[in-house]
Motif scaffolding. Structure first.
Motif, PDB file in Angstrom:
ATOM      1  N   VAL A 129      -0.716  24.878  21.438  1.00 50.39           N
ATOM      2  CA  VAL A 129      -1.963  24.199  21.749  1.00 50.39           C
ATOM      3  C   VAL A 129      -3.021  24.650  20.747  1.00 50.39           C
ATOM      4  N   VAL A 130      -3.686  23.681  20.135  1.00 46.19           N
ATOM      5  CA  VAL A 130      -4.796  23.950  19.234  1.00 46.19           C
ATOM      6  C   VAL A 130      -6.066  23.555  19.971  1.00 46.19           C
ATOM      7  N   ILE A 131      -7.017  24.466  20.046  1.00 48.62           N
ATOM      8  CA  ILE A 131      -8.274  24.217  20.752  1.00 48.62           C
ATOM      9  C   ILE A 131      -9.415  24.079  19.746  1.00 48.62           C
ATOM     10  N   ARG A 132     -10.241  23.065  19.948  1.00 52.53           N
ATOM     11  CA  ARG A 132     -11.465  22.907  19.179  1.00 52.53           C
ATOM     12  C   ARG A 132     -12.605  22.629  20.157  1.00 52.53           C
ATOM     13  N   THR A 133     -13.798  23.067  19.789  1.00 51.88           N
ATOM     14  CA  THR A 133     -14.976  22.774  20.596  1.00 51.88           C
ATOM     15  C   THR A 133     -15.451  21.352  20.282  1.00 51.88           C
ATOM     16  N   SER A 134     -16.280  20.839  21.160  1.00 53.50           N
ATOM     17  CA  SER A 134     -16.857  19.521  20.894  1.00 53.50           C
ATOM     18  C   SER A 134     -17.696  19.574  19.617  1.00 53.50           C
ATOM     19  N   ASP A 135     -18.377  20.685  19.373  1.00 55.52           N
ATOM     20  CA  ASP A 135     -19.176  20.831  18.149  1.00 55.52           C
ATOM     21  C   ASP A 135     -18.300  20.828  16.900  1.00 55.52           C
ATOM     22  N   GLU A 136     -17.145  21.459  16.982  1.00 54.88           N
ATOM     23  CA  GLU A 136     -16.243  21.477  15.819  1.00 54.88           C
ATOM     24  C   GLU A 136     -15.742  20.073  15.496  1.00 54.88           C
ATOM     25  N   LEU A 137     -15.403  19.297  16.522  1.00 52.20           N
ATOM     26  CA  LEU A 137     -14.981  17.914  16.261  1.00 52.20           C
ATOM     27  C   LEU A 137     -16.138  17.113  15.671  1.00 52.20           C
ATOM     28  N   ALA A 138     -17.332  17.263  16.243  1.00 51.10           N
ATOM     29  CA  ALA A 138     -18.499  16.542  15.727  1.00 51.10           C
ATOM     30  C   ALA A 138     -18.768  16.911  14.270  1.00 51.10           C
ATOM     31  N   ALA A 139     -18.543  18.160  13.904  1.00 52.28           N
ATOM     32  CA  ALA A 139     -18.774  18.600  12.518  1.00 52.28           C
ATOM     33  C   ALA A 139     -17.790  17.933  11.556  1.00 52.28           C
ATOM     34  N   ILE A 140     -16.545  17.760  11.988  1.00 53.21           N
ATOM     35  CA  ILE A 140     -15.564  17.081  11.127  1.00 53.21           C
ATOM     36  C   ILE A 140     -15.975  15.628  10.933  1.00 53.21           C
ATOM     37  N   VAL A 141     -16.365  14.973  12.037  1.00 54.89           N
ATOM     38  CA  VAL A 141     -16.808  13.579  11.949  1.00 54.89           C
ATOM     39  C   VAL A 141     -18.011  13.478  11.021  1.00 54.89           C
ATOM     40  N   ALA A 142     -18.982  14.366  11.178  1.00 58.44           N
ATOM     41  CA  ALA A 142     -20.195  14.336  10.348  1.00 58.44           C
ATOM     42  C   ALA A 142     -19.876  14.600   8.878  1.00 58.44           C
ATOM     43  N   ALA A 143     -18.928  15.489   8.609  1.00 58.83           N
ATOM     44  CA  ALA A 143     -18.580  15.818   7.226  1.00 58.83           C
ATOM     45  C   ALA A 143     -17.897  14.644   6.526  1.00 58.83           C
ATOM     46  N   ASN A 144     -17.095  13.896   7.239  1.00 57.38           N
ATOM     47  CA  ASN A 144     -16.385  12.721   6.729  1.00 57.38           C
ATOM     48  C   ASN A 144     -16.275  12.702   5.199  1.00 57.38           C
ATOM     49  N   PRO A 145     -15.314  13.427   4.648  1.00 58.15           N
ATOM     50  CA  PRO A 145     -15.229  13.548   3.196  1.00 58.15           C
ATOM     51  C   PRO A 145     -14.811  12.269   2.472  1.00 58.15           C
ATOM     52  N   PHE A 146     -14.310  11.272   3.206  1.00 57.82           N
ATOM     53  CA  PHE A 146     -13.842  10.032   2.576  1.00 57.82           C
ATOM     54  C   PHE A 146     -14.397   8.820   3.333  1.00 57.82           C
ATOM     55  N   PRO A 147     -15.716   8.606   3.286  1.00 56.70           N
ATOM     56  CA  PRO A 147     -16.323   7.550   4.106  1.00 56.70           C
ATOM     57  C   PRO A 147     -15.794   6.149   3.809  1.00 56.70           C
ATOM     58  N   GLU A 148     -15.493   5.859   2.553  1.00 57.81           N
ATOM     59  CA  GLU A 148     -14.968   4.523   2.232  1.00 57.81           C
ATOM     60  C   GLU A 148     -13.570   4.330   2.818  1.00 57.81           C
ATOM     61  N   ALA A 149     -12.794   5.381   2.863  1.00 58.17           N
ATOM     62  CA  ALA A 149     -11.449   5.282   3.446  1.00 58.17           C
ATOM     63  C   ALA A 149     -11.530   5.067   4.955  1.00 58.17           C
ATOM     64  N   VAL A 150     -12.500   5.714   5.606  1.00 56.60           N
ATOM     65  CA  VAL A 150     -12.670   5.528   7.049  1.00 56.60           C
ATOM     66  C   VAL A 150     -12.969   4.066   7.353  1.00 56.60           C
ATOM     67  N   LEU A 151     -13.779   3.434   6.508  1.00 55.12           N
ATOM     68  CA  LEU A 151     -14.109   2.024   6.724  1.00 55.12           C
ATOM     69  C   LEU A 151     -12.902   1.119   6.517  1.00 55.12           C
ATOM     70  N   ASP A 152     -12.072   1.430   5.540  1.00 60.31           N
ATOM     71  CA  ASP A 152     -10.947   0.562   5.180  1.00 60.31           C
ATOM     72  C   ASP A 152      -9.650   0.870   5.917  1.00 60.31           C
ATOM     73  N   ARG A 153      -9.399   2.145   6.215  1.00 59.74           N
ATOM     74  CA  ARG A 153      -8.069   2.509   6.717  1.00 59.74           C
ATOM     75  C   ARG A 153      -8.100   3.820   7.511  1.00 59.74           C
ATOM     76  N   ALA A 154      -8.928   3.883   8.529  1.00 63.08           N
ATOM     77  CA  ALA A 154      -9.062   5.108   9.319  1.00 63.08           C
ATOM     78  C   ALA A 154      -7.724   5.550   9.910  1.00 63.08           C
ATOM     79  N   HIS A 155      -6.864   4.604  10.202  1.00 63.37           N
ATOM     80  CA  HIS A 155      -5.545   4.948  10.755  1.00 63.37           C
ATOM     81  C   HIS A 155      -4.638   5.601   9.714  1.00 63.37           C
ATOM     82  N   GLU A 156      -5.007   5.515   8.450  1.00 63.10           N
ATOM     83  CA  GLU A 156      -4.240   6.121   7.361  1.00 63.10           C
ATOM     84  C   GLU A 156      -4.867   7.426   6.884  1.00 63.10           C
ATOM     85  N   MET A 157      -5.776   7.950   7.686  1.00 62.81           N
ATOM     86  CA  MET A 157      -6.365   9.262   7.407  1.00 62.81           C
ATOM     87  C   MET A 157      -5.964  10.191   8.527  1.00 62.81           C
TER      88      MET A 157
END
Length: 178
Positions: free
Chosen positions: A73-101
């Motif tokens: 089991v890997v545990i993350r806090t809600s803040d840690e998940l929010a930080a990954i979303v906010a960091a979004n290192p590949f924003p154009e890829a998220v728009l085009d193919r989020a399922h491929e990230m």
């Protein structure tokens, strides 16, 4: 109340024969978690407890053992998940193919991701905190850098989720936390 997301490694057909996600969430509540919500059938739980991340991990582990399972089991806090979303290192890829990230959530770091710095495939890699975001550039099914290969190359133990799942879990965690 503390909110955590539990990412259970290797949930699939063999584990579904032993328990459903509904049964798992009930077992988590019996193990002491105030709240447990699941998202799809791949081992994603949003949890609330007065305890620590270590406590939450132990309670989810106890629930899994009640079904005869010992999945990591890997545990993350809600803040840690929010930080990954906010960091979004590949924003154009998220728009085009989020399922491929994918986000590779690290359980134990092994030798770290330094060996991947020399990766020359189509995939793009970015570390966000201790985790690794991989843009498979629309080629996930043909990639040689799937999570099992990342584990072999780095010695890390991890579980991964696609970006769409990350977004949903981050929203669920924010709702529980509110």
């Amino acid at each position: 109340m503390n909110c955590f997301v539990a990412l259970i490694r290797a949930i699939g057909p063999s584990t579904h024969a032993k328990m459903s996600m509904r049964d798992l969430t009930e077992a988590c509540r019996r193990a002491g978690l105030v709240e447990a919500r699941s998202w799809i059938t791949t081992g994603n739980l949003v949890l609330a407890t007065t305890g620590t991340a270590e406590d939450a991990e132990a309670m989810v582990g106890e629930a899994l053992r009640s079904f005869g399972l010992g999945n990591e089991v890997v545990i993350r806090t809600s803040d840690e998940l929010a930080a990954i979303v906010a960091a979004n290192p590949f924003p154009e890829a998220v728009l085009d193919r989020a399922h491929e990230m994918a986000v590779c959530f690290v359980k134990s770091a092994g030798r770290g991701f330094d060996g991947l710095d020399r990766h020359s495939g189509r995939e793009r890699l970015a570390r966000v905190g201790i985790d690794l975001v991989v843009d498979y550039a629309g080629q996930m099914s043909r990639s040689k850098l799937l999570p099992s290969a990342i584990e072999r190359r780095t010695g890390a133990r991890l579980t991964f989720r696609n970006w769409n799942t990350l977004i949903r879990l981050a929203r669920m965690a924010a709702e529980v936390r509110a």
